[in-house]
Design a protein around this motif. Structure first.
Motif, PDB file in Angstrom:
ATOM      1  N   GLN A 164      -2.182 -14.474  -4.689  1.00  0.00           N
ATOM      2  CA  GLN A 164      -0.942 -15.103  -5.162  1.00  0.00           C
ATOM      3  C   GLN A 164       0.053 -14.063  -5.648  1.00  0.00           C
ATOM      4  O   GLN A 164       1.231 -14.096  -5.312  1.00  0.00           O
ATOM      5  N   GLN A 165      -0.425 -13.144  -6.478  1.00  0.00           N
ATOM      6  CA  GLN A 165       0.445 -12.100  -7.023  1.00  0.00           C
ATOM      7  C   GLN A 165       1.057 -11.277  -5.903  1.00  0.00           C
ATOM      8  O   GLN A 165       2.217 -10.909  -5.938  1.00  0.00           O
ATOM      9  N   THR A 200       4.208 -12.341  -4.255  1.00  0.00           N
ATOM     10  CA  THR A 200       5.478 -12.195  -4.967  1.00  0.00           C
ATOM     11  C   THR A 200       6.137 -10.849  -4.681  1.00  0.00           C
ATOM     12  O   THR A 200       7.261 -10.622  -5.083  1.00  0.00           O
ATOM     13  N   HIS A 244      14.538 -11.371  -4.376  1.00  0.00           N
ATOM     14  CA  HIS A 244      14.372 -10.039  -4.945  1.00  0.00           C
ATOM     15  C   HIS A 244      15.703  -9.321  -4.754  1.00  0.00           C
ATOM     16  O   HIS A 244      16.359  -9.509  -3.737  1.00  0.00           O
TER      17      HIS A 244
END
Lengths: 406, 406
Positions: free
Chosen positions: A130-131, A134, A235
């Protein structure tokens, strides 16, 4: 490697390498099990989970006892999985090598995969996946990789997929272990203040009775598809990635290709750095990498840039790739590149850990014994025309992925 | 450090240290200029920019020529800024040390700060600051740090602030350089196949005529404020950070405090790891750090966790801190902790780069010459009661910051 190491092969499969280096009071070890995440098959991530739970219990110690045994020696011990191998690594003061090798060997040969530990590591791995999503670089790379490899195992996400990990059971991890962890895939490499005879004796005792054979590696044909992928990502910087197929490390083309990748994107004299960062100030992070792999590889070139500069950055990057195909490197740049690669090669083994890694890695990749010497010689004998030729062979067509905001 | 190094002080200020280590063909060097980002003052980020542009031009070479000179030796050269010092580091094969030391010395003594290069690096630094803000750990840490330090320079963001960097001019960078880069702040440390006499001769020649004195460091009184900060962050994991004041490295308390920080959050036997990750599966990344600094420090303990587990994680973390104050470590845990710290100390210098760093760092921090031996002895003589005492002294009250989603 002009150093003196000794090598021994056991009838049941294991290969051991010892570099006697009496200059520091540190011993480092690497236990390679050839295989790694390329064996994941239909369960991307199972190799990651397997490597994580190896330290979580053996027939003689539970997770806490293993951690305490290592720490009470002031030593280090860890496991990991790479595309081509599983790895247990350790280092400690010289006197402790028998205890550390025994412990590392137990992880490889006698893991028990306690149910609660498997479940815990499975959840932690899911969080790591999951991390990872990102991170814009990882998101773009995950979008690009399948186009470079098709169904080839190297095309899978490095940590696995959330879907596959969510569905993994302890029994599957155990089956995977039994299938791939076999003595004919084991390589033990040690470097430090060591008597080779003492190491052979302990390996005899630890692994001499281990019997079994691992199956051949699955190797679906590799298929490259030119593609242009976009991943929306919130981002402030856009990440532009370009990828191309590249040779396996055992192929002769790997030498000029390595020179190409270093000249293209390794360090502040590299062409991408000079063009994108220095001359034009378009990109902050910019680099190219060519991983050394057993069954084919890729060239990845990337840059992070402001959203408005994305197309310019991508175009300049593609132009730089074309330059390698159309013109050979000028003499001054060629000499600098050769010196740089030879210097990197000369400086790469400073610690016993680096020595053990280099010795075991060469063996794990199936490279010939004098490979390191051959490598240095091949770098010296390569020509700008060789590099131009591999650029023409491999870089005719690339795939692109961008993560960012339009 | 039981090794044999030589040390020499020049009348105009520079201090040089040479470790003759003939075992590898690598020489590594570190040029420390004591100062670093603690000198940033009203312009947080100016030290970062200064370090970045040092390599961008000297009176004898432009940016490209500097990069090419290094790469054509197959060597490495880089600059950085830390809270307590500026640093130029290099490594290469032994024969090249005179060329590399000359180059590194020119960066320190003769930088020219070309306007276009300053502008380019300023923009790249701004981008790095932007990127940093997207990381939840950094966002939480930036919210926490001011509460740990008040107006003390260590309270500033590590890369600087976007506002200050956006306003920086070349003249300001140049003034900052002239103010802080002076011979009485220079420390040169080299390790490798070296004759100390040859090093002294070159340092004589390079730095012998340099004259000047840097001003004393600004040192506003440090003020700790207990606080509880929240940063909204769109990340699947919440980051929970706790911070406390901690002693400077030269203080006697630093030894038991270091033991505390390692036992609390360094590695898989540490209490936070065992409690938060192993026993409860609450957190993936979990650790504690105590940086060794010249003018006071902090203890930072942190964990990443699922949003729903945030309060539980924070509570368990706070309870673990309390345990150090209320009960001394049991004997088995104490022995493991001592062995671990002594082992880490014994293993920390394996490369010439690590040796040069350790030698120069000790000098830069103003620690006594036999500090490394004293450190090992002090670790052995420390008691669980010493650790409990520093826990009671420093950890009575902490500050917290969380980055994530509620």
């Amino acid at each position: 490697m002009s150093v003196n190491f000794q090598r021994r092969v056991w009838p049941n499969g294991p290969i051991a390498l010892v570099l006697a280096n009496p200059t520091t009071d540190v011993v480092a070890g690497r236990l390679f099990v050839v295989g790694g995440s390329r064996c994941d098959g239909e369960r991307p991530g199972i190799g990651q989970l397997l490597a994580a739970v190896l330290t979580r219990g053996t027939t003689t110690a539970n997770a806490r006892e293993i951690a305490d045994a290592v720490e009470s020696l002031g030593a280090g011990l860890g496991t990991e999985v790479q595309p081509d191998y599983f790895l247990v690594r350790f280092k400690g003061v010289s006197a402790d090598w028998p205890a550390l090798l025994r412990l590392a060997g137990d992880l490889v040969q006698w893991p028990t995969f306690p149910a609660t530990e498997v479940e815990l590591e499975r959840r932690l791995l899911l969080e790591a996946v999951q991390q990872r999503q990102t991170q814009p670089f990882a998101a773009a790379w995950d979008a690009l990789r399948p186009h470079l490899y098709g169904a080839h195992p190297y095309g899978q996400p490095e940590l696995g997929t959330a879907e596959a990990i969510a569905a993994l059971s302890r029994a599957e991890v155990q089956d995977h272990y039994r299938r791939w962890f076999q003595p004919d895939r084991l390589i033990v490499a040690l470097a430090g203040r060591l008597e080779p005879e003492a190491v052979w004796a302990q390996i005899d005792q630890q692994f001499g009775d281990w019997r079994g054979t691992a199956p051949p590696f699955p190797l679906p044909a590799r298929r490259f598809r030119p593609a242009d992928a976009w991943v929306d990502h919130g981002h402030p910087q856009n990440w532009v990635l370009w990828g191309w197929p590249a040779p396996a490390i055992a192929q002769a083309d790997a030498i000029p290709f390595h020179l190409l990748s270093v000249g293209l994107g390794d360090g502040p004299s590299s062409r991408l750095f000079v063009e994108l960062r220095e001359k034009r100030g378009l990109a902050y992070d910019v680099a190219a990498t060519f991983p050394w792999r057993a069954a084919g590889s890729h060239l990845l070139a990337y840059a992070s840039t402001a959203p408005a500069d994305t197309e310019t950055t991508s175009t300049v990057l593609a132009q730089e790739i074309e330059r390698w195909q159309t013109e050979p490197l000028p003499e001054w740049e060629w000499q600098m590149l050769q010196s740089k690669v030879l210097g990197q090669h000369a400086l790469r083994c400073q610690t016993n850990g680096q020595w053990a890694q280099a010795l075991g890695w060469r063996e794990a990749m199936g490279l010939p014994l004098p490979w390191d010497r051959q490598f240095a010689q091949a770098i010296q004998e390569a020509t700008p025309q060789d590099v131009q030729r591999v650029a023409q062979t491999y870089l005719r067509q690339g795939s692109r992925a961008i993560a960012g905001s339009r």
